[in-house]
Design an enzyme around this catalytic site. Sequence first.
Site, PDB file in Angstrom:
ATOM      1  CE  LYS A 157      -3.984   0.388   2.269  1.00 12.34           C
ATOM      2  NZ  LYS A 157      -5.063   0.339   1.277  1.00 12.34           N
TER       3      LYS A 157
HETATM    4  N1  PMP Z   1      -6.880  -3.218  -3.237  1.00 16.93           N
HETATM    5  C1  PMP Z   1      -6.581  -1.940  -3.012  1.00 16.93           C
HETATM    6  C2  PMP Z   1      -5.970  -1.137  -4.115  1.00 16.93           C
HETATM    7  C3  PMP Z   1      -6.842  -1.359  -1.758  1.00 16.93           C
HETATM    8  O1  PMP Z   1      -6.537  -0.080  -1.516  1.00 16.93           O
HETATM    9  C4  PMP Z   1      -7.452  -2.144  -0.748  1.00 16.93           C
HETATM   10  C5  PMP Z   1      -7.780  -1.537   0.585  1.00 16.93           C
HETATM   11  N2  PMP Z   1      -6.760  -1.674   1.492  1.00 16.93           N
HETATM   12  C6  PMP Z   1      -7.747  -3.483  -1.036  1.00 16.93           C
HETATM   13  C7  PMP Z   1      -7.448  -3.992  -2.297  1.00 16.93           C
HETATM   14  C8  PMP Z   1      -8.354  -4.374   0.002  1.00 16.93           C
HETATM   15  O2  PMP Z   1      -7.385  -4.705   0.984  1.00 16.93           O
HETATM   16  P1  PMP Z   1      -7.820  -5.050   2.460  1.00 16.93           P
HETATM   17  O3  PMP Z   1      -8.842  -6.095   2.354  1.00 16.93           O
HETATM   18  O4  PMP Z   1      -6.565  -5.550   3.089  1.00 16.93           O
HETATM   19  O5  PMP Z   1      -8.347  -3.818   3.075  1.00 16.93           O
END
Ligand code: PMP
Length: 319
Positions: A157
């Site tokens: 991220k």
């Molecule tokens: N893809 C992206 C680009 C995101 O920003 C997120 C949000 N964090 C997710 C997928 C989903 O990840 P998570 O389930 O860990 O929140």
Amino acid sequence: MVLPKFAFFNGRILPYEDTRVGLLTHALNYGTGCFAGLRAYWNAEENELFVFRALDHFIRFLDSTRLLAMDFPYTPENLRDHLLELLRREGERRDCYIRPLAFLSEETIGVGLMSLSPALSIVAFPFGKYLDREQGAHMTISSWRRIEDNVIPARGKISGGYVNSALAKLDAQRAGFDDAILLDSRGRVSEGTVANIFMVRRGELVTPPVTDSVLEGITRRTVIELARRELGLPVVERSIDRTELFVAEEVFFAGTGIEVMPVSRIDHRTIGVSPVGEITGRIRHLYFEAVRGKLPAYRGWCEPVFAGAVRAEAGVGIA
Ligand code: PMP
């Protein structure tokens, strides 16, 4: 948005307004930061706030810091404990969003990452729905391609990488859609701007593998486990073509912010037969039960905030 009262910042809990950064901060100019996004859910019957899968989020967060060559003395357990302490100080008894951020905090010019010191913060604040479309969202396939691993790794991220999501969302909203689905550089479906994508085809749950330019989502893993164990559904991780989405029985997004969100239309094509498909509905229900600590088998995913303080005072558990 309700601003936080406190912030965990470089090892201490401070009033939020004492954590300002300067205009020349490296991360502000070059996007050299990375972050995480967690949710804490209020359970009224138990009078308890539960943080969902805190350790898994902090493991991925520290992976992202390593992608940016940042060095921190923290373990996922340390960060989890600091977060629980922060949430007790905030004292919120309602659903919250939690934002850990690691960033190059020096005020300096030049893109090199070497010898720059990083800062780390965590804040938490009350938060409801990210997107209010219980009956299904209307998506478009973006003309922007998802950042790939050799451009900016989508598995982390990374702050700068979110310009890709922001551009896709801007164009989607300007064109009247709720949000966008991005294809990768080979034209395969990758993910949404802030969520992983799933489709149901011929009774199987399908999602792109973590090598198709997607974030390694915690909700993605949660959905896969719930679908396999609770619904006995076959789950397949394989590349997805754009037109497979158009003929899928169901499509939904999965992410901490968006939670489990049915997709009812893509580029004006109706998906499936009803706004919320049966499997999506069942997974969404299980997910909302799990995050509030209501499924005993998955209780280990939920970190209690206030009971944790009682244990800490008694000298048990967290330090
Ligand atoms: N893809 C992206 C680009 C995101 O920003 C997120 C949000 N964090 C997710 C997928 C989903 O990840 P998570 O389930 O860990 O929140």
